[in-house]
Design an enzyme around this catalytic site. Structure first.
Site, PDB file in Angstrom:
ATOM      1  N   CYS A  78       0.936  -1.194   0.002  1.00  0.00           N
ATOM      2  CA  CYS A  78      -0.125   0.052  -0.091  1.00  0.00           C
ATOM      3  C   CYS A  78       0.838   1.274   0.100  1.00  0.00           C
ATOM      4  O   CYS A  78       0.627   2.309  -0.766  1.00  0.00           O
ATOM      5  CB  CYS A  78      -0.852  -0.082   1.223  1.00  0.00           C
ATOM      6  SG  CYS A  78      -1.971  -1.331   1.526  1.00  0.00           S
TER       7      CYS A  78
ATOM      8  N   ASP B  95      -2.464  -3.623   7.552  1.00  0.00           N
ATOM      9  CA  ASP B  95      -3.774  -4.306   7.845  1.00  0.00           C
ATOM     10  C   ASP B  95      -3.788  -5.730   7.653  1.00  0.00           C
ATOM     11  O   ASP B  95      -4.185  -6.658   8.123  1.00  0.00           O
ATOM     12  CB  ASP B  95      -5.010  -3.431   7.631  1.00  0.00           C
ATOM     13  CG  ASP B  95      -5.384  -2.184   8.442  1.00  0.00           C
ATOM     14  OD1 ASP B  95      -4.453  -1.744   9.225  1.00  0.00           O
ATOM     15  OD2 ASP B  95      -6.384  -1.708   8.428  1.00  0.00           O
TER      16      ASP B  95
ATOM     17  N   CYS C 218      -2.133   2.671   3.195  1.00  0.00           N
ATOM     18  CA  CYS C 218      -2.941   1.764   3.956  1.00  0.00           C
ATOM     19  C   CYS C 218      -4.363   2.546   4.874  1.00  0.00           C
ATOM     20  O   CYS C 218      -4.181   3.556   4.911  1.00  0.00           O
ATOM     21  CB  CYS C 218      -2.136   1.089   4.723  1.00  0.00           C
ATOM     22  SG  CYS C 218      -3.031  -0.669   5.117  1.00  0.00           S
TER      23      CYS C 218
ATOM     24  N   LYS D 166      -5.621   3.124   7.615  1.00  0.00           N
ATOM     25  CA  LYS D 166      -5.702   4.259   8.606  1.00  0.00           C
ATOM     26  C   LYS D 166      -4.815   5.406   8.500  1.00  0.00           C
ATOM     27  O   LYS D 166      -5.012   6.604   8.984  1.00  0.00           O
ATOM     28  CB  LYS D 166      -5.088   3.558  10.031  1.00  0.00           C
ATOM     29  CG  LYS D 166      -5.783   2.283  10.476  1.00  0.00           C
ATOM     30  CD  LYS D 166      -7.341   2.537  10.329  1.00  0.00           C
ATOM     31  CE  LYS D 166      -7.761   1.046  10.462  1.00  0.00           C
ATOM     32  NZ  LYS D 166      -7.460  -0.076   9.528  1.00  0.00           N
TER      33      LYS D 166
ATOM     34  N   CYS E 269      -5.208  -2.297  -1.322  1.00  0.00           N
ATOM     35  CA  CYS E 269      -6.029  -3.492  -1.653  1.00  0.00           C
ATOM     36  C   CYS E 269      -6.987  -3.097  -2.607  1.00  0.00           C
ATOM     37  O   CYS E 269      -7.528  -2.029  -2.553  1.00  0.00           O
ATOM     38  CB  CYS E 269      -6.701  -4.043  -0.558  1.00  0.00           C
ATOM     39  SG  CYS E 269      -5.620  -4.779   0.900  1.00  0.00           S
TER      40      CYS E 269
ATOM     41  N   GLU F  62     -10.091  -5.979  13.227  1.00  0.00           N
ATOM     42  CA  GLU F  62     -11.087  -6.539  12.268  1.00  0.00           C
ATOM     43  C   GLU F  62     -11.052  -7.876  12.236  1.00  0.00           C
ATOM     44  O   GLU F  62     -10.127  -8.655  12.143  1.00  0.00           O
ATOM     45  CB  GLU F  62     -10.463  -5.844  10.756  1.00  0.00           C
ATOM     46  CG  GLU F  62     -10.454  -4.411  10.532  1.00  0.00           C
ATOM     47  CD  GLU F  62      -9.722  -3.881   9.517  1.00  0.00           C
ATOM     48  OE1 GLU F  62     -10.046  -2.694   9.038  1.00  0.00           O
ATOM     49  OE2 GLU F  62      -9.314  -4.780   8.642  1.00  0.00           O
TER      50      GLU F  62
ATOM     51  N   SER G 116     -12.861  -5.666   8.138  1.00  0.00           N
ATOM     52  CA  SER G 116     -12.199  -5.242   7.087  1.00  0.00           C
ATOM     53  C   SER G 116     -13.138  -4.742   6.026  1.00  0.00           C
ATOM     54  O   SER G 116     -14.378  -5.414   6.201  1.00  0.00           O
ATOM     55  CB  SER G 116     -11.315  -6.374   6.780  1.00  0.00           C
ATOM     56  OG  SER G 116     -10.878  -6.069   5.161  1.00  0.00           O
TER      57      SER G 116
END
Length: 559
Positions: free
Chosen positions: A53, A85, A126, A128, A198, A449, A475
């Site tokens: 990411c 994550d 990513c 957060k 992702c 998650e 997630s």
């Protein structure tokens, strides 16, 4: 506006005889005499090679510097942390993911104020990264632009596009003897072909589009892939844009208004975005002192149709959306339908409506975004549930589900790991309602998650025949009959803490109900005997657990 006004904040450390020592140190990192008259713009780069990411963000930060300095500013780049994550998922490391949002916000605020930056460009990848950076911008209230690092390209195996969630689901499929070991290994090896976040409408892509709709990133940038010329141009233009914002005197609190947050919620609902958007948008709004609550998601969701056939519940990924016309084309569609506030100011210095005046339309014959006359659903996919198990609310995601209710016996687990072990050991059967507790912001701590157990359920073919409720979260890759963010959480003595194996639990998205078939006096009697377990954590997790608020209030530590 006179140039001197643009460096009002940074002149505190660059102007006058008393600041000769400060200037001496700045000369050592490349400043010249003329630079001391320029606005100093911080570039918060969340580069890290611990995750795809963020692995390319250093290159994007270089482009942002070019944009800032070509527009008359002086750039200074600094780093902050990220947590992957996808890599920490299903492990104790995931306890640190949501905590990282607060650390990112704190660190960006800390550096930007300590160095007296006049403006800020933040580049994140990513999940957060984005709310963390926006929370810092809200606190600082200096001209700021956020740039999303972009989505990963889809992987491919056996002629089908795959992504990271395909691997999580393959774990369940292999455990249930539905795929061979060779296929299992090939899915793992082909799912992530390069840099970028992702690929589905998971949390990173959800928050990127929400922030574009909020007006805090440049038009169209949310859907541009990580490894593309368009993404490099995004950061170059962001550097120029932040200097223009300085000239115009436009700050984040001018942009991040209640109507702007309603625009963000609208695009999340239309695209089938992550449940995490509820948590993060509330946190961002509260940081900028905008009243935003679960009721706003209910209200906006009821009038916003679900349009996107995107993973996890659909067929396509963010790169497909970009090829179909991109995020700005979706915003234009929503604006033309009267679903967005077009008068909200944005980081271009123009309103949302002005930005979208010449935006591309969705391409003909594309299948990613449905026609407004024939949506995938007439209302939003994120549903707020309440009842005697969630008196302060909970969040369900119903996109792609044929069945949106279940009543069944509880199977209670005190952690994610216990639940995953039971699923893989085939101890969960159709009709069960799984309860995972002590995974909330305080009880986890960190509100992990639950992608591993939910993906295992999907892989085992139990995605729509088993319910799952938790005071943890999900997630963006999760789908199925699942409810998260149950408030109050177990650690705070919420009713989820006293559920026992065999209690009949009802999840009903139509009625917006989450309840146990227990009389009020029985619930009260069980709660009277309940005691909060001791927090078993040290360091940052302990500090977090002692300061964090509820999920319904954004799980903020800065309250």
């Amino acid at each position: 506006m006179p140039k001197a006004r643009l460096n009002e904040r940074s002149s505190v450390i660059t102007a006058g005889e008393r600041r000769a020592p400060n200037r001496a140190m700045l000369r050592a990192v490349g400043f010249s005499d003329s630079d001391f008259e320029k606005p100093i713009i911080g570039i918060a780069s969340l580069w890290s090679d611990i995750t795809p990411c963020n692995a390319h963000l250093d290159r994007l930060a270089t482009e942002a510097r070019k944009g800032i300095e070509s527009a008359g500013g002086k750039a200074q780049t600094f780093g902050t942390i990220t947590v992957s994550d996808g890599i920490s998922m299903g492990t104790l490391g995931m306890k640190y993911s949501l905590v990282s949002r607060e650390v990112i916000a704190d660190s960006v605020e800390l550096v930007s104020n300590a160095q007296c930056f006049d403006g800020l460009v933040a580049i994140g990848g990513c999940d957060k990264n984005m709310p963390g950076c926006l929370m810092a911008m809200a606190r600082l209230n200096i001209p700021s632009v956020f740039v999303y690092g972009g989505t990963i390209k889809p992987g491919n195996y056996a002629g089908k596009d795959i992504d990271i969630v395909s691997v999580f689901e393959a774990v369940g499929q292999y455990s249930a003897n539905k795929i061979s070991k060779q296929a299992f290994e090939q899915v793992e090896c082909h799912a992530c072909p390069g840099a970028g976040s992702c690929g589905g409408m998971y949390t990173a892509n959800t928050m990127a589009t929400a922030i574009e709709a909020l007006g805090m990133s440049l038009p169209g940038s949310a859907s541009h892939p990580a490894e593309s010329a368009k993404k490099a141009k995004d950061v170059l233009e962001a550097g120029k844009a932040v200097v223009k914002l300085l000239e115009l005197g436009i700050k984040p609190r001018d942009i991040m208004t209640k109507k702007a947050f309603e625009n963000a919620i609208t695009v999340v609902m239309a695209l089938g975005g992550s449940t995490n958007s509820v948590l993060h948008l509330i946190a961002m709004a509260k940081t900028v002192e905008v009243p935003l609550a679960l009721e706003d998601f209910e209200r906006v969701g009821k009038k916003t149709p679900l349009l996107a056939d995107l993973k996890p519940s659909g067929r396509y990924v963010m790169a497909d959306l970009d090829n179909a016309g991109g995020s700005s084309a979706v915003l234009k569609l929503l604006l033309d339908a009267g679903l967005l506030h077009g008068d909200c100011i944005t980081v271009t210095g123009k309103t949302m409506a002005e930005n979208l005046e010449n935006a591309p339309k969705l391409r003909e014959h594309q299948h990613v975004i449905a026609d407004l006359k024939n949506p995938l659903a007439k209302s939003g996919h994120l549903v707020i549930l309440r009842g005697n198990l969630a008196p302060q609310g909970s969040v369900a995601k119903v996109s792609g589900l044929k069945k949106t209710s279940i009543t069944g016996p509880a199977k209670v687990f005190e952690s994610e790991e216990e639940c995953l072990d039971a699923i893989l050991a085939r101890k969960i059967i159709a009709g069960d309602v799984i309860v995972i507790r002590y995974e909330g912001p305080k009880g986890g701590p960190g509100m992990r998650e639950m992608l591993a157990p939910t993906s295992a359920l999907m892989g085992a073919g139990l995605g729509e025949s088993v319910g799952l409720i938790t005071d943890g979260r999900f997630s963006g890759g999760t789908h199925g009959l699942v409810v998260g963010h149950v408030c109050p959480e177990a650690q705070d003595g919420g009713p989820i803490a006293i559920v026992q194996n065999g209690d009949m639990i009802t999840i009903d998205a139509e009625k917006q109900l989450l309840s146990a078939d227990l009389a009020e006096n029985e619930i009260n009697a069980r709660l009277a005997k309940w005691k909060a377990p001791a927090l078993k954590c040290i360091g940052v997790l302990r500090k977090y657990a002692k300061t964090v608020g509820t999920a319904s209030e954004g799980a903020l530590t800065d309250r």
